[in-house]
Design an enzyme around this catalytic site. Structure first.
Site, PDB file in Angstrom:
ATOM      1  N   ASP A   1      45.114  38.462  53.949  1.00 37.78           N
ATOM      2  CA  ASP A   1      45.286  40.063  54.201  1.00 37.78           C
ATOM      3  C   ASP A   1      45.895  40.527  55.691  1.00 37.78           C
ATOM      4  O   ASP A   1      45.800  39.744  56.426  1.00 37.78           O
ATOM      5  CB  ASP A   1      43.736  40.487  53.827  1.00 37.78           C
ATOM      6  CG  ASP A   1      43.950  41.915  53.489  1.00 37.78           C
ATOM      7  OD1 ASP A   1      43.381  42.246  52.129  1.00 37.78           O
ATOM      8  OD2 ASP A   1      44.287  42.836  54.129  1.00 37.78           O
TER       9      ASP A   1
ATOM     10  N   ASP B   1      51.186  38.944  56.389  1.00 39.64           N
ATOM     11  CA  ASP B   1      51.744  40.299  55.671  1.00 39.64           C
ATOM     12  C   ASP B   1      52.564  39.505  54.603  1.00 39.64           C
ATOM     13  O   ASP B   1      53.309  38.745  54.960  1.00 39.64           O
ATOM     14  CB  ASP B   1      52.384  40.962  56.811  1.00 39.64           C
ATOM     15  CG  ASP B   1      53.069  42.013  56.176  1.00 39.64           C
ATOM     16  OD1 ASP B   1      53.376  42.263  54.900  1.00 39.64           O
ATOM     17  OD2 ASP B   1      53.671  43.143  56.659  1.00 39.64           O
ATOM     18  N   VAL B   2      52.247  39.943  53.334  1.00 36.94           N
ATOM     19  CA  VAL B   2      52.882  39.137  52.553  1.00 36.94           C
ATOM     20  C   VAL B   2      54.444  39.462  52.268  1.00 36.94           C
ATOM     21  O   VAL B   2      55.053  39.037  51.577  1.00 36.94           O
ATOM     22  CB  VAL B   2      52.332  39.285  50.941  1.00 36.94           C
ATOM     23  CG1 VAL B   2      51.118  38.580  50.758  1.00 36.94           C
ATOM     24  CG2 VAL B   2      52.413  40.941  50.447  1.00 36.94           C
TER      25      VAL B   2
ATOM     26  N   ASN C   1      47.322  39.383  44.605  1.00 36.17           N
ATOM     27  CA  ASN C   1      46.573  41.070  44.382  1.00 36.17           C
ATOM     28  C   ASN C   1      47.484  42.027  45.563  1.00 36.17           C
ATOM     29  O   ASN C   1      47.542  43.266  45.227  1.00 36.17           O
ATOM     30  CB  ASN C   1      45.195  41.054  44.435  1.00 36.17           C
ATOM     31  CG  ASN C   1      44.538  42.235  44.789  1.00 36.17           C
ATOM     32  OD1 ASN C   1      44.640  42.749  43.907  1.00 36.17           O
ATOM     33  ND2 ASN C   1      44.285  42.449  46.121  1.00 36.17           N
TER      34      ASN C   1
ATOM     35  N   TYR D   1      56.721  52.723  41.901  1.00 32.78           N
ATOM     36  CA  TYR D   1      55.581  51.838  41.698  1.00 32.78           C
ATOM     37  C   TYR D   1      55.824  51.026  40.332  1.00 32.78           C
ATOM     38  O   TYR D   1      55.708  49.894  40.127  1.00 32.78           O
ATOM     39  CB  TYR D   1      54.172  52.351  41.847  1.00 32.78           C
ATOM     40  CG  TYR D   1      53.013  51.741  41.349  1.00 32.78           C
ATOM     41  CD1 TYR D   1      52.660  50.884  42.769  1.00 32.78           C
ATOM     42  CD2 TYR D   1      52.332  51.807  40.418  1.00 32.78           C
ATOM     43  CE1 TYR D   1      51.546  50.142  42.409  1.00 32.78           C
ATOM     44  CE2 TYR D   1      50.950  51.116  40.207  1.00 32.78           C
ATOM     45  CZ  TYR D   1      50.768  50.182  41.324  1.00 32.78           C
ATOM     46  OH  TYR D   1      49.598  49.465  40.841  1.00 32.78           O
TER      47      TYR D   1
ATOM     48  N   LYS E   1      56.066  47.137  39.413  1.00 31.33           N
ATOM     49  CA  LYS E   1      55.059  46.445  38.532  1.00 31.33           C
ATOM     50  C   LYS E   1      55.507  45.647  37.400  1.00 31.33           C
ATOM     51  O   LYS E   1      55.172  44.851  36.969  1.00 31.33           O
ATOM     52  CB  LYS E   1      53.952  47.267  38.156  1.00 31.33           C
ATOM     53  CG  LYS E   1      53.030  47.642  39.620  1.00 31.33           C
ATOM     54  CD  LYS E   1      52.638  46.311  40.064  1.00 31.33           C
ATOM     55  CE  LYS E   1      51.450  46.615  41.448  1.00 31.33           C
ATOM     56  NZ  LYS E   1      50.631  45.231  41.699  1.00 31.33           N
TER      57      LYS E   1
ATOM     58  N   THR F   1      38.881  52.143  43.603  1.00 33.21           N
ATOM     59  CA  THR F   1      39.242  51.387  44.760  1.00 33.21           C
ATOM     60  C   THR F   1      39.234  52.402  45.835  1.00 33.21           C
ATOM     61  O   THR F   1      39.609  53.539  45.805  1.00 33.21           O
ATOM     62  CB  THR F   1      40.066  50.414  44.776  1.00 33.21           C
ATOM     63  OG1 THR F   1      41.222  51.019  44.699  1.00 33.21           O
ATOM     64  CG2 THR F   1      40.125  49.340  43.347  1.00 33.21           C
TER      65      THR F   1
HETATM   66  P1  NAI Z   1      43.459  48.465  48.079  1.00 33.95           P
HETATM   67  O1  NAI Z   1      44.099  49.119  49.095  1.00 33.95           O
HETATM   68  O2  NAI Z   1      41.804  48.854  48.214  1.00 33.95           O
HETATM   69  O3  NAI Z   1      43.407  47.141  48.664  1.00 33.95           O
HETATM   70  C1  NAI Z   1      44.730  46.187  48.770  1.00 33.95           C
HETATM   71  C2  NAI Z   1      44.424  45.027  49.922  1.00 33.95           C
HETATM   72  O4  NAI Z   1      45.744  44.893  50.008  1.00 33.95           O
HETATM   73  C3  NAI Z   1      44.117  45.668  51.267  1.00 33.95           C
HETATM   74  O5  NAI Z   1      42.864  44.792  51.783  1.00 33.95           O
HETATM   75  C4  NAI Z   1      45.404  45.648  52.036  1.00 33.95           C
HETATM   76  O6  NAI Z   1      44.987  45.336  53.513  1.00 33.95           O
HETATM   77  C5  NAI Z   1      45.931  44.313  51.368  1.00 33.95           C
HETATM   78  N1  NAI Z   1      47.323  44.579  51.750  1.00 33.95           N
HETATM   79  C6  NAI Z   1      48.295  45.604  51.454  1.00 33.95           C
HETATM   80  N2  NAI Z   1      49.529  45.273  51.817  1.00 33.95           N
HETATM   81  C7  NAI Z   1      49.583  44.096  52.238  1.00 33.95           C
HETATM   82  C8  NAI Z   1      50.688  43.065  52.928  1.00 33.95           C
HETATM   83  N3  NAI Z   1      51.788  43.627  52.705  1.00 33.95           N
HETATM   84  N4  NAI Z   1      50.109  41.834  53.084  1.00 33.95           N
HETATM   85  C9  NAI Z   1      48.743  41.404  52.816  1.00 33.95           C
HETATM   86  N5  NAI Z   1      47.724  42.150  52.374  1.00 33.95           N
HETATM   87  C10 NAI Z   1      48.174  43.503  52.182  1.00 33.95           C
HETATM   88  O7  NAI Z   1      43.893  48.396  46.667  1.00 33.95           O
HETATM   89  P2  NAI Z   1      43.384  48.019  45.148  1.00 33.95           P
HETATM   90  O8  NAI Z   1      43.383  49.371  44.640  1.00 33.95           O
HETATM   91  O9  NAI Z   1      42.290  47.271  45.313  1.00 33.95           O
HETATM   92  O10 NAI Z   1      44.904  47.469  44.584  1.00 33.95           O
HETATM   93  C11 NAI Z   1      44.830  46.052  44.286  1.00 33.95           C
HETATM   94  C12 NAI Z   1      46.100  45.785  43.663  1.00 33.95           C
HETATM   95  O11 NAI Z   1      45.735  46.393  42.501  1.00 33.95           O
HETATM   96  C13 NAI Z   1      47.352  46.249  43.872  1.00 33.95           C
HETATM   97  O12 NAI Z   1      48.469  45.352  43.720  1.00 33.95           O
HETATM   98  C14 NAI Z   1      47.568  47.286  43.073  1.00 33.95           C
HETATM   99  O13 NAI Z   1      49.098  47.781  42.776  1.00 33.95           O
HETATM  100  C15 NAI Z   1      46.768  46.838  41.771  1.00 33.95           C
HETATM  101  N6  NAI Z   1      46.389  47.990  40.845  1.00 33.95           N
HETATM  102  C16 NAI Z   1      45.387  48.849  41.526  1.00 33.95           C
HETATM  103  C17 NAI Z   1      45.239  50.052  40.598  1.00 33.95           C
HETATM  104  C18 NAI Z   1      44.077  51.173  41.091  1.00 33.95           C
HETATM  105  O14 NAI Z   1      44.147  52.012  40.447  1.00 33.95           O
HETATM  106  N7  NAI Z   1      43.588  51.025  42.243  1.00 33.95           N
HETATM  107  C19 NAI Z   1      45.568  49.980  39.370  1.00 33.95           C
HETATM  108  C20 NAI Z   1      46.620  49.102  38.923  1.00 33.95           C
HETATM  109  C21 NAI Z   1      47.019  47.949  39.605  1.00 33.95           C
END
Ligand code: NAI
Length: 244
Positions: free
Chosen positions: A37, A53-54, A80, A145, A149, A180
């Site tokens: 992360d 950072d990915v 993720n 977005y 996806k 989240t």
């Molecule tokens: P979140 O914002 O709560 O967590 C995302 C995590 O990814 C954070 O810990 C952040 O530091 C990390 N992150 C972000 N950019 C990064 C990078 N460049 N390199 C490394 N780490 C990085 O988000 P959430 O809601 O848990 O989302 C996770 C995944 O689920 C994402 O891919 C999102 O597109 C997908 N998703 C989320 C939905 C939602 O409604 N929350 C719905 C559908 C998909």
């Protein structure tokens, strides 16, 4: 479910939301879990944090190799980490379009590319990509977005085909709106957060947001030997958004 004893997992974006719930569930199933992360400093034990950072290929390779070395191999990769974007094709500049694709699509490419040599050494190799129902649902105000996806879902199918003969399974989950910190931030920016939350609930036929634990359960199933014959699948966890 304690069936993942002896397996090692890496979860990108595992410090928050869906990624953290997944990392916890994998650990509860007895896997050894590494979290990659931007800021893994608050990741609790027994999860191991790796900073990367990915969108940075060198950082990803260093973190993935360090995790594989510390855990003595990798069997499961959960791609993720992702970022959001709101708007139509008229909104956002080209830099934003490149940035979102760089994280949501190329981030998966980089992480998987770095992990493949380790996965090839596993007898239970599985990759799970966290996609979104936005890939297929045609949501308003989510042009960038959704495009990212959609590309990720296509990439999942292509990767599944490329690596099936090596015994590496590749699947994705397509969550609806999940409760989240990400969604919390979106609601905080709304003029009327309570009304916005009600609208998000109403958008899902089940009438409520999906929980991070529900998405984690689907990811862990796809990652587990219980899904040994499942590859190239997109599992919707969306409260009925896709089909109803
Ligand atoms: P979140 O914002 O709560 O967590 C995302 C995590 O990814 C954070 O810990 C952040 O530091 C990390 N992150 C972000 N950019 C990064 C990078 N460049 N390199 C490394 N780490 C990085 O988000 P959430 O809601 O848990 O989302 C996770 C995944 O689920 C994402 O891919 C999102 O597109 C997908 N998703 C989320 C939905 C939602 O409604 N929350 C719905 C559908 C998909």
């Amino acid at each position: 479910m304690r069936g993942l004893s002896g397996l090692n997992a890496l979860v990108t974006g595992g410090a928050s939301g869906i990624g953290l719930a997944t990392a916890w569930l994998l650990a509860a199933c007895d896997a050894d879990v590494a979290v990659l992360d931007l800021d893994p400093s608050a990741v609790p034990e027994p999860l191991r944090g790796y900073r990367a950072d990915v969108s940075d290929d060198d950082m990803v390779r260093t973190a993935v190799d360090a995790a594989a070395s510390d855990l003595s191999g990798l069997d499961i990769v959960v791609n993720n980490a992702g970022i959001g974007a709101v708007g139509t094709v008229e909104d956002g500049d080209e830099g934003q379009w490149h940035r979102v694709f760089d994280v949501n699509v190329m981030g998966v490419v980089r992480t998987t590319r770095a992990a493949l040599p380790h996965l090839r050494a596993s007898a239970h190799a599985a990759v799970v990509n966290v996609c979104s129902i936005a890939a297929t649902a045609g949501l308003p105000q989510r042009a960038l977005y959704s495009a990212s996806k959609g590309a990720l879902q296509s990439l999942t199918l292509a990767m599944a085909a490329d690596h099936v003969r090596e015994g590496i399974r590749v699947n994705c989950v397509n969550p609806g709106t999940v409760d989240t910190p990400w969604v919390g931030r979106l609601l905080d920016q709304a003029a009327d957060p309570a009304a916005e939350r009600a609208a998000l609930n109403a958008r899902q036929p089940l009438g409520r947001l999906v929980s991070a634990d529900e998405v984690a359960a689907a990811i862990v199933y796809l990652a587990s030997p219980a899904a040994a014959s499942v590859t190239g699948a997109a599992l919707a966890v969306d409260g009925g958004m896709q089909g109803l």
